[in-house]
Structure formats: structure tokens, C-alpha cells
Design a protein around this motif. Structure first.
Motif, PDB file in Angstrom:
ATOM      1  N   GLU A   1       0.823  -1.217   0.000  1.00 47.04           N
ATOM      2  CA  GLU A   1       0.000   0.000   0.000  1.00 47.04           C
ATOM      3  C   GLU A   1       0.850   1.258   0.000  1.00 47.04           C
ATOM      4  OE1 GLU A   1      -3.478   2.150   2.728  1.00 47.04           O
ATOM      5  OE2 GLU A   1      -2.927   0.059   3.096  1.00 47.04           O
ATOM      6  N   ASP A   2       2.003   1.210   0.692  1.00 45.25           N
ATOM      7  CA  ASP A   2       2.815   2.414   0.857  1.00 45.25           C
ATOM      8  C   ASP A   2       4.142   2.385   0.110  1.00 45.25           C
ATOM      9  OD1 ASP A   2       0.935   3.603   2.614  1.00 45.25           O
ATOM     10  OD2 ASP A   2       1.714   2.372   4.260  1.00 45.25           O
ATOM     11  N   GLU A   3       4.464   1.287  -0.566  1.00 47.29           N
ATOM     12  CA  GLU A   3       5.741   1.212  -1.248  1.00 47.29           C
ATOM     13  C   GLU A   3       5.738   0.112  -2.298  1.00 47.29           C
ATOM     14  OE1 GLU A   3       8.441   0.429   1.985  1.00 47.29           O
ATOM     15  OE2 GLU A   3       8.307  -1.745   1.707  1.00 47.29           O
ATOM     16  N   THR A   4       6.776   0.135  -3.145  1.00 49.08           N
ATOM     17  CA  THR A   4       7.005  -0.909  -4.134  1.00 49.08           C
ATOM     18  C   THR A   4       8.422  -1.434  -3.938  1.00 49.08           C
ATOM     19  OG1 THR A   4       5.576   0.245  -5.713  1.00 49.08           O
ATOM     20  CG2 THR A   4       7.009  -1.473  -6.595  1.00 49.08           C
ATOM     21  N   ARG A   5       8.578  -2.748  -3.847  1.00 51.07           N
ATOM     22  CA  ARG A   5       9.884  -3.361  -3.641  1.00 51.07           C
ATOM     23  C   ARG A   5      10.301  -4.079  -4.928  1.00 51.07           C
ATOM     24  NH1 ARG A   5       7.042  -4.055   1.277  1.00 51.07           N
ATOM     25  NH2 ARG A   5       6.224  -6.100   0.650  1.00 51.07           N
ATOM     26  N   VAL A   6      11.452  -3.673  -5.481  1.00 49.57           N
ATOM     27  CA  VAL A   6      11.955  -4.243  -6.725  1.00 49.57           C
ATOM     28  C   VAL A   6      13.204  -5.067  -6.398  1.00 49.57           C
ATOM     29  CG1 VAL A   6      12.800  -3.779  -9.055  1.00 49.57           C
ATOM     30  CG2 VAL A   6      11.046  -2.294  -8.039  1.00 49.57           C
ATOM     31  N   TYR A   7      13.151  -6.358  -6.686  1.00 47.31           N
ATOM     32  CA  TYR A   7      14.250  -7.273  -6.405  1.00 47.31           C
ATOM     33  C   TYR A   7      15.090  -7.429  -7.675  1.00 47.31           C
ATOM     34  CZ  TYR A   7      11.687  -8.539  -2.157  1.00 47.31           C
ATOM     35  OH  TYR A   7      11.035  -8.495  -0.939  1.00 47.31           O
TER      36      TYR A   7
ATOM     37  N   GLN B   1       9.372  10.019 -14.167  1.00 48.84           N
ATOM     38  CA  GLN B   1      10.466   9.422 -13.405  1.00 48.84           C
ATOM     39  C   GLN B   1      10.077   9.278 -11.940  1.00 48.84           C
ATOM     40  OE1 GLN B   1      14.500  11.120 -13.870  1.00 48.84           O
ATOM     41  NE2 GLN B   1      14.527  11.328 -11.637  1.00 48.84           N
ATOM     42  N   MET B   2      10.441   8.135 -11.334  1.00 48.30           N
ATOM     43  CA  MET B   2      10.179   7.902  -9.915  1.00 48.30           C
ATOM     44  C   MET B   2      11.486   7.489  -9.242  1.00 48.30           C
ATOM     45  SD  MET B   2       7.384   5.378  -8.141  1.00 48.30           S
ATOM     46  CE  MET B   2       6.015   6.409  -8.702  1.00 48.30           C
ATOM     47  N   ASP B   3      11.935   8.296  -8.285  1.00 48.78           N
ATOM     48  CA  ASP B   3      13.165   7.994  -7.556  1.00 48.78           C
ATOM     49  C   ASP B   3      12.886   7.042  -6.396  1.00 48.78           C
ATOM     50  OD1 ASP B   3      14.635   9.736  -9.192  1.00 48.78           O
ATOM     51  OD2 ASP B   3      14.120  11.463  -7.918  1.00 48.78           O
ATOM     52  N   GLN B   4      13.949   6.501  -5.839  1.00 49.15           N
ATOM     53  CA  GLN B   4      13.801   5.596  -4.707  1.00 49.15           C
ATOM     54  C   GLN B   4      13.293   6.343  -3.478  1.00 49.15           C
ATOM     55  OE1 GLN B   4      17.043   2.588  -4.177  1.00 49.15           O
ATOM     56  NE2 GLN B   4      17.958   3.594  -5.962  1.00 49.15           N
ATOM     57  N   ASP B   5      12.616   5.593  -2.606  1.00 50.40           N
ATOM     58  CA  ASP B   5      12.078   6.160  -1.371  1.00 50.40           C
ATOM     59  C   ASP B   5      13.161   6.109  -0.300  1.00 50.40           C
ATOM     60  OD1 ASP B   5      10.698   6.951   0.843  1.00 50.40           O
ATOM     61  OD2 ASP B   5       9.213   5.339   0.793  1.00 50.40           O
TER      62      ASP B   5
ATOM     63  N   MET C   1      13.234   7.516   2.489  1.00 51.31           N
ATOM     64  CA  MET C   1      12.703   7.552   3.852  1.00 51.31           C
ATOM     65  C   MET C   1      12.191   6.194   4.317  1.00 51.31           C
ATOM     66  SD  MET C   1      13.265  10.647   4.664  1.00 51.31           S
ATOM     67  CE  MET C   1      12.352  10.762   6.214  1.00 51.31           C
ATOM     68  N   SER C   2      12.143   5.230   3.424  1.00 58.23           N
ATOM     69  CA  SER C   2      11.628   3.911   3.785  1.00 58.23           C
ATOM     70  C   SER C   2      12.493   3.252   4.848  1.00 58.23           C
ATOM     71  CB  SER C   2      11.572   3.010   2.552  1.00 58.23           C
ATOM     72  OG  SER C   2      11.247   1.673   2.918  1.00 58.23           O
ATOM     73  N   GLN C   3      11.851   2.597   5.812  1.00 53.78           N
ATOM     74  CA  GLN C   3      12.538   1.874   6.878  1.00 53.78           C
ATOM     75  C   GLN C   3      12.566   0.368   6.628  1.00 53.78           C
ATOM     76  OE1 GLN C   3      14.040   3.469   9.713  1.00 53.78           O
ATOM     77  NE2 GLN C   3      13.725   5.121   8.242  1.00 53.78           N
ATOM     78  N   THR C   4      12.090  -0.052   5.468  1.00 57.82           N
ATOM     79  CA  THR C   4      11.933  -1.482   5.222  1.00 57.82           C
ATOM     80  C   THR C   4      13.262  -2.228   5.222  1.00 57.82           C
ATOM     81  OG1 THR C   4       9.903  -1.115   3.977  1.00 57.82           O
ATOM     82  CG2 THR C   4      11.031  -3.197   3.615  1.00 57.82           C
TER      83      THR C   4
ATOM     84  N   PHE D   1      10.815   1.769  -3.723  1.00 58.28           N
ATOM     85  CA  PHE D   1      10.261   2.922  -4.418  1.00 58.28           C
ATOM     86  C   PHE D   1       8.890   3.260  -3.815  1.00 58.28           C
ATOM     87  CE2 PHE D   1      13.181   0.987  -7.391  1.00 58.28           C
ATOM     88  CZ  PHE D   1      13.817   2.069  -7.983  1.00 58.28           C
ATOM     89  N   PRO D   2       8.380   4.468  -4.079  1.00 61.58           N
ATOM     90  CA  PRO D   2       7.004   4.774  -3.659  1.00 61.58           C
ATOM     91  C   PRO D   2       6.016   3.799  -4.295  1.00 61.58           C
ATOM     92  CG  PRO D   2       8.168   6.778  -4.266  1.00 61.58           C
ATOM     93  CD  PRO D   2       9.059   5.635  -4.681  1.00 61.58           C
ATOM     94  N   ALA D   3       4.827   3.744  -3.733  1.00 59.95           N
ATOM     95  CA  ALA D   3       3.813   2.815  -4.229  1.00 59.95           C
ATOM     96  C   ALA D   3       3.432   3.151  -5.669  1.00 59.95           C
ATOM     97  CB  ALA D   3       2.575   2.869  -3.336  1.00 59.95           C
ATOM     98  N   ILE D   4       3.323   2.113  -6.490  1.00 59.29           N
ATOM     99  CA  ILE D   4       2.845   2.269  -7.855  1.00 59.29           C
ATOM    100  C   ILE D   4       1.653   1.349  -8.065  1.00 59.29           C
ATOM    101  CG2 ILE D   4       5.137   2.887  -8.703  1.00 59.29           C
ATOM    102  CD1 ILE D   4       5.337   0.108  -9.939  1.00 59.29           C
TER     103      ILE D   4
END
Length: 275
Positions: free
Chosen positions: A173-179, A205-209, A211-214, A240-243
Motif C-alpha cells: 500500500e505504501d511502497e514498491t519493492r523491486v528485487y 520518473q520515480m526515484d527511490q524512497d 525515507m523507507s525503513q523497510t 520505491f514509492p507505491a505504484i
């Protein structure tokens, strides 16, 4: 929490049980109807626990102190709103093996009104009390940023024997994780701008998040190395932010170069199709 508070709460519960038994008679009690709070009622639980006494609730949270055990009962105190350190609650359970301070947990139990007492620092505590609880250990990602959907596109780009692959994408919901995996099949060290990696979606363009604590809170995840030695590989997760799920995008890994300066590179631009 101070241990005396756990004991006080237990004595109160025992007293209530004794008074109920004094009624005597042979009348058998009907099985208790188990009614769980709706998700929309959770916030109200923390402002008025007494309204929901006797109902059941499923909560997630993070322990803010070490569990305390008295006899067969263990008390835990946790934040339900982990990100804002609010909505704390106390749960009593007879099975908390392996649960430690700062762990992320799911709690399933019966609401027993308001707990009033002191915390370990002498401050007052007034919060919902959950009894007869089942406590299950979870992780930061499961509790705070759970995966809604995931895809495994396994799409790659090869430049001069250096292969970059997008292995998996997790949507939360709050982020996107790209492996991502970088495989260096050459005899020279390879470097790239992992911290400058971007997504390109519909020309934006979407930069990395940053501020994420993941990554910080998820020891099961690894950072993607910006330098990959000759003949080795590196796998890691970029946040990254949620997409929106099901929308095609392009993963861009810039600033690629090799210790062999005869090898020329452009930005890696990997198309991840809509799925």
C-alpha cells in the motif's frame, strides 16, 4: 510495565470469576458467542475499550518492552500503530515462547476493558487489555508494509557480459519493492549507480524512497551492491514509492562502468510488462 501490575490484573480477573461462581445452581452456561471487532472499530477500541468488553479482536503491533511472565501467564505491551508509536495495548497469553522485545506480532484475543497501571519508567499506562490471547511472531514487512500482490517478471538486459535482471516486484500500500540481480560474467569488476536507480512510468520518473525503513527493519532483505566483483553476482532490494499494480514500467540502472575501460555501457533500461 511493572510486575505488580500484571499480578493486579490477574487478581481482578480471578475475583470476577469467583463472584460468578457464587451464584450456585446447576444451570449450565451456554457457549460463548465469539464476535470480532470490525476493522472500522479498531480506532474506537483505543479511545473507549470499555465499550467492547467481551468482544474479540485481531491486532498487529510491535513490542515496546520485554514480555513479563508470572506463573503461566505472560503479559506483553505493544504499539498497534507502529509507524507513529501510538495505540498501545497489553495482552495476556499463556504461550509467548520466542517472543522478545521489539518483535512484530499478531495478537488474537478477548477484550477485557481498560488496563491502568505504570510502565517501566514510572509513567501511567491506560490502554486496552486483551486476555486469553494468541500471540504469533511476524516481521516488519508482514505487519507494517504487507505485500498486496507480487510478480516475477525475470526480465534482463545484457551489456558486455554484465546481466541485470528484475527478478520480482512486490506491491504494498505504501511502497514498491523491486528485487534485482547483477551478474558479472566478466574478468573485471563492475560498478553502477544503485542509489540512483529509477522507475519510469508513463513518461514520469520515480526515484527511490529514501525515507523507507523497510531495508533497515528487514534482515531478510539485502542491499544491492554498487560494485560487483569479477565473476560474481549481487542480489538486493530497491524501495520505491507505491505504484499501481498491473501497469508496465521501466527499471533504469544508470552510471554503469567496468574496470576494463574498453567496455562501453549505456544506462540499463529494462522493460517490466504489465501483468
Amino acid at each position: 510495565m511493572k510486575k505488580k501490575l500484571l499480578v493486579s490484573a490477574l487478581l481482578f480477573a480471578m475475583g470476577a470469576s469467583v463472584l460468578t461462581g457464587c451464584g450456585g445452581g446447576e444451570k449450565q452456561e451456554e457457549p460463548e458467542e465469539i464476535v470480532y471487532l470490525e476493522e472500522s472499530e479498531i480506532d474506537s477500541l483505543f479511545t473507549n475499550p470499555e465499550e467492547y468488553v467481551g468482544k474479540y479482536v485481531k491486532l498487529s503491533g510491535q513490542l515496546l518492552d520485554a514480555p513479563e511472565t508470572d506463573g503461566e501467564t505472560t503479559a506483553i505491551q505493544a504499539w498497534h500503530d507502529v509507524e507513529n508509536y501510538t495505540q498501545n495495548f497489553i495482552a495476556h497469553t499463556d504461550a509467548a515462547d520466542g517472543i522478545q522485545n521489539q518483535d512484530y506480532v499478531w495478537v488474537d484475543g478477548k477484550i477485557d476493558g481498560t488496563f491502568s497501571g505504570e510502565n517501566a519508567f514510572g509513567g501511567s499506562v491506560e490502554c486496552p487489555l486483551i486476555v486469553d490471547a494468541t500471540v504469533t511472531k511476524g516481521s516488519y514487512m508482514e505487519i507494517v508494509v504487507p505485500t498486496i500482490a507480487e510478480i516475477s517478471p525475470a526480465v534482463s538486459q545484457d551489456q558486455n557480459g554484465i546481466v541485470v535482471t528484475v527478478d520480482k516486484v512486490e506491491y504494498a500500500e505504501d511502497e514498491t519493492r523491486v528485487y534485482v540481480t547483477i551478474n558479472n560474467g566478466t574478468d573485471y569488476n563492475f560498478s553502477c549507480g544503485t542509489y540512483s536507480a529509477k522507475l519510469l512510468i508513463d513518461g514520469k520518473q520515480m526515484d527511490q524512497d529514501t525515507m523507507s525503513q523497510t531495508l533497515y527493519n528487514s534482515p531478510e532483505l539485502s542491499e544491492l551492491s554498487y560494485e560487483v566483483m569479477a565473476g560474481t553476482s549481487s542480489s538486493g532490494t530497491l524501495i520505491f514509492p507505491a505504484i499501481e499494480q498491473g501497469v508496465a514500467f521501466q527499471f533504469i540502472l544508470p552510471d554503469a562502468y567496468s574496470d576494463n575501460y574498453d567496455l562501453m555501457f549505456t544506462n540499463y533500461m529494462i522493460d517490466v510488462p504489465a501483468q
